[in-house]
Design an enzyme around this catalytic site. Structure first.
Site, PDB file in Angstrom:
ATOM      1  N   ARG A 105       0.869  -1.193   0.031  1.00 11.68           N
ATOM      2  CA  ARG A 105      -0.040   0.062  -0.037  1.00 11.68           C
ATOM      3  C   ARG A 105       0.967   1.210  -0.010  1.00 11.68           C
ATOM      4  NH1 ARG A 105      -4.507  -0.392   2.345  1.00 11.68           N
ATOM      5  NH2 ARG A 105      -3.400  -2.213   3.566  1.00 11.68           N
ATOM      6  N   THR A 106       1.782   1.472   0.900  1.00 15.28           N
ATOM      7  CA  THR A 106       2.447   2.776   0.985  1.00 15.28           C
ATOM      8  C   THR A 106       3.544   2.845  -0.053  1.00 15.28           C
ATOM      9  OG1 THR A 106       2.512   2.297   3.426  1.00 15.28           O
ATOM     10  CG2 THR A 106       4.027   4.029   2.538  1.00 15.28           C
ATOM     11  N   LYS A 129      25.988  -7.944   2.067  1.00 15.67           N
ATOM     12  CA  LYS A 129      27.312  -8.043   2.110  1.00 15.67           C
ATOM     13  C   LYS A 129      28.184  -7.272   3.154  1.00 15.67           C
ATOM     14  CE  LYS A 129      27.040  -9.257  -2.821  1.00 15.67           C
ATOM     15  NZ  LYS A 129      27.465  -8.665  -4.017  1.00 15.67           N
ATOM     16  N   ARG A 179      11.495   2.752   3.441  1.00 16.19           N
ATOM     17  CA  ARG A 179      10.795   1.973   4.761  1.00 16.19           C
ATOM     18  C   ARG A 179      11.884   0.940   5.014  1.00 16.19           C
ATOM     19  NH1 ARG A 179       5.004  -0.737   5.945  1.00 16.19           N
ATOM     20  NH2 ARG A 179       4.889   1.644   6.141  1.00 16.19           N
ATOM     21  N   HIS A 198       6.128   7.097  11.273  1.00 16.96           N
ATOM     22  CA  HIS A 198       5.534   6.874   9.608  1.00 16.96           C
ATOM     23  C   HIS A 198       4.786   8.285   9.473  1.00 16.96           C
ATOM     24  CE1 HIS A 198       3.780   5.388   6.210  1.00 16.96           C
ATOM     25  NE2 HIS A 198       3.200   4.433   6.638  1.00 16.96           N
TER      26      HIS A 198
END
Lengths: 338, 338, 338
Positions: free
Chosen positions: B57-58, B86, B107, B135
């Site tokens: 969604r975001t 790595k 995110r 958020h």
């Protein structure tokens, strides 16, 4: 049907005139697919390309088709990437995600799920395959390919001969193709499969009810000798009672250059829904046919672009405006035909 | 704050005037989100949409918002796809990847990681969620939705009543929303949760320090009867000592059409940060409210596009030029409102 | 070579004039990479960005380079997303997927696979790395960076000194870079590695046959004291017989600010193909050099964009038309240089 704003969920929703319409629009897309021209007709439109089950070919075909009309693509691949894993309903997903795009293509592993999604979606939805159920754009591109190959020899969809070979029981593509063939007349169909993998009786009934001649065979050579189209599909060995039986049938339905040259007519065309298994132990459509002009399997995937462009143009009502917003391509095109 | 070139990392960085600014710009985005117009103002700009933790969604909301301004999106999903596996530092990743784009949305599962990334990035960074921490665009879209719903009834953010329901202890969205509410005046807040999941004391303190009236309840029906906004959130059963206790509270906070119709006022609006769990055993916001005009949960996600478009426009300094590079949409828009 | 429609598979296909050509075109891309201008020269062109092995940096660099020329990107990440898992041959994959795009970049874990794919592709293919074999655009961006750093001090590729440090046996990038250096004259090369990880003899032979002076050392400090370029690479501990030996060499080849300041000349430039392992136990190129002006590792990745833009422009024959379809950037650019 009224294409503007419609969902494309099943081949059953098309009448003869709808097919003619889609194919006529697909024909007009050739200069764009060949990169002679570039159009901006869908500039600003967003395709939500939702592949909750992976499929590189179909996903890229939808995405590129939308790009070729000037649109933009936002993509989701794989179910884990989704809030559905947290118990979100298809209804919620559809309500939310349809707010982010202008049309949605969805592939989903579960039968019926795309129709359920479409019912809640606020924008048109195209079924990119829902489990064993439907994959309508594959059937359309198959039929469009048959039409195009026939027309190259002065023939038409209303009188031709086709052999369907392989797994006719579980093959989603042959079932959908047969449904579409019922919209045309005078098709002769030879069904070639092991008895375990025979075409379901209700599909055969529908073909006969449409006035087509249907025969059944388990001999590859005889079946391909008098047809315009050979439509080959994959036989999966796990469908059989024993490995011996699987090997028996796989050997009997394996089409290669020698068999094709000896038994088929020069103008006969070979199709396959892909992917074909080219490993030595499968090889249902031998790689020694790769350069044969009768092999239409890559013309099929090219035609998929044209058909999907046509559907997008019709759903968004721009099929008459594509040229209006076009210009010549600016780069040097190196594109080998197939 | 000076938006041009800024990072958006936390709701704490906004003052009242900044909020007003973002919302005013968001209002101007409506014709583009509704597909009445198309703009090229960000033509050539690249959004690096870095979702190291998946969120359909975001991710799609950020991507589509950038597309709707005429920009292009390059995307990364999942941590395994990254050189970080790595041993590459966030510093190196940020230095390199910020060279490929003009703004980055990130995110990341770890708290504080997006701020660390932003410190090394050479272009503006928007926090798309860093673990349990922040958020900020979710809080902004929630507040923008409250404002819009209130204004539809001639009300404003400076005098309204809200009930927050569910898991108020762990819910990142309610904490951020409360922080933003401290920038406004005369809000009456009812906090409805099981005692185990009560709002943290410091958040309550801040609300009271801002002059708001805060009350606590564990009765759903009484709480929703005199509020303008019901903000429902998910209660996760694993938060409780026993399954019996979980069932008790889930039953007590489940909002459905019957309860809403009987107890709430006609203009009361229902919000939820989504995803909501629609499985029968959870169903905190009953699907029998799906078609109810008070259900604003999909208007919330639609508003998310507007707020994110506004932020991009402000960060890149184009909020006054969007119309200048616009034209009418060329396709037929079929978009059901919610 | 004739760039139009060519495949870019190996550094071996370049002659001196080709390199000069690519670099001259790369120089013209600076205003676009710096976001002073935006071009539409590749409007409508589609890059098929096929990363069957994940690589965030290289994938995004190719994608953004194509976007910066005005083109569109369709992407595939990971082998599981592919029909290859069902036994599809590279030939089929190439025939089909090349129908969906105008140029393809491919990374694949198996040596030789990209060349095999290119042989069947109907559009130009750029090798984005095929196992231990080739990664030609990395070598080009390394060489372009050396040229640019040298030219800043009035020097050229035809007379300079370079120390290559670390794993010279398995390091794909140093092998390719050495091949390219053979096209130039009067290069002095110091090879610094543990004996187990020494540069293969055939590479050393080629450098000497090209007239370059090659010396071997296992002392970091002495090696960097008289060079223009320090090219550091990762030493992986699993290459050694014992942990003790690994620790010995890692300690001896670790470049940090103190060593660099004490031993290197002021104009010496530090490069690394990235990712570098910044965990404390590795740290082959110490993070205390992060803000040092000699550290060119992020200028390298920035240059990667320029070189890839140049290759795309040359393959598609638009290198002379980029400006013709350009306009000023419309947004406020905040981009910290490195």
């Amino acid at each position: 049907m009224d294409f503007i704003g419609a969902n494309i969920l099943s081949v059953s929703q098309f009448e003869r005139g709808d097919i003619d319409r889609v194919f006529a629009v697909a024909d007009t897309m050739v200069p764009y697919a060949r990169r002679e021209k570039v159009t901006r007709v869908l500039e600003g439109a967003i395709l939500g390309n939702m592949f909750l089950e992976p499929s590189t070919r179909t996903r890229l075909s939808f995405g590129s088709a939308f790009n070729l009309l000037g649109g933009t693509v936002r993509e989701t691949v794989g179910i884990t990437a989704s809030a559905m894993a947290k118990g979100e309903s298809l209804y919620d997903t559809a309500r939310v995600l349809s707010g982010y795009s202008d049309v949605i293509c969805m592939r989903h592993p579960q039968e019926g799920s795309v129709a359920e999604f479409a019912a809640a979606s606020r924008v048109p939805v195209v079924n990119g395959g829902d489990g064993a159920n439907e994959h309508p754009t594959q059937a359309l591109l198959d039929l469009y390919t048959i039409r195009k190959e026939l027309e190259a020899h002065g023939r038409s969809l209303d009188e031709f001969r086709i052999a369907m070979i392989g797994d006719l029981k579980y093959g989603r593509t042959v079932h959908s193709l047969c449904k579409l063939l019922c919209l045309f007349s005078n098709v002769q169909i030879v069904l070639v499969s092991p008895p375990e993998l025979a075409m379901p009786e209700d599909v055969v009934e529908k073909l006969r009810a449409a006035g087509h001649k249907v025969s059944v065979s388990d001999e590859l050579e005889a079946s391909i000798s008098h047809v315009d189209i050979v439509y080959s599909t994959r036989i999966q060995e796990e469908r059989f009672a024993s490995q011996e039986e699987a090997n028996l049938y796989r050997g009997r339905f394996r089409l290669n250059r020698e068999i094709f040259t000896r038994h088929a007519q020069p103008n006969t065309v070979i199709m396959h829904p892909l992917p074909r298994d080219s490993r030595a132990e499968a090889n249902e459509l031998d790689t020694d046919l790769n350069e044969h002009p009768s092999l239409a399997i890559f013309r099929q995937t090219d035609n998929g672009l044209l058909v999907r462009m046509a559907l997008f143009a019709l759903l968004l009502g721009v099929e008459g405006k594509v040229d209006q917003y076009s210009h010549e391509v600016r780069w040097h095109v190196r594109r080998t035909p197939v």
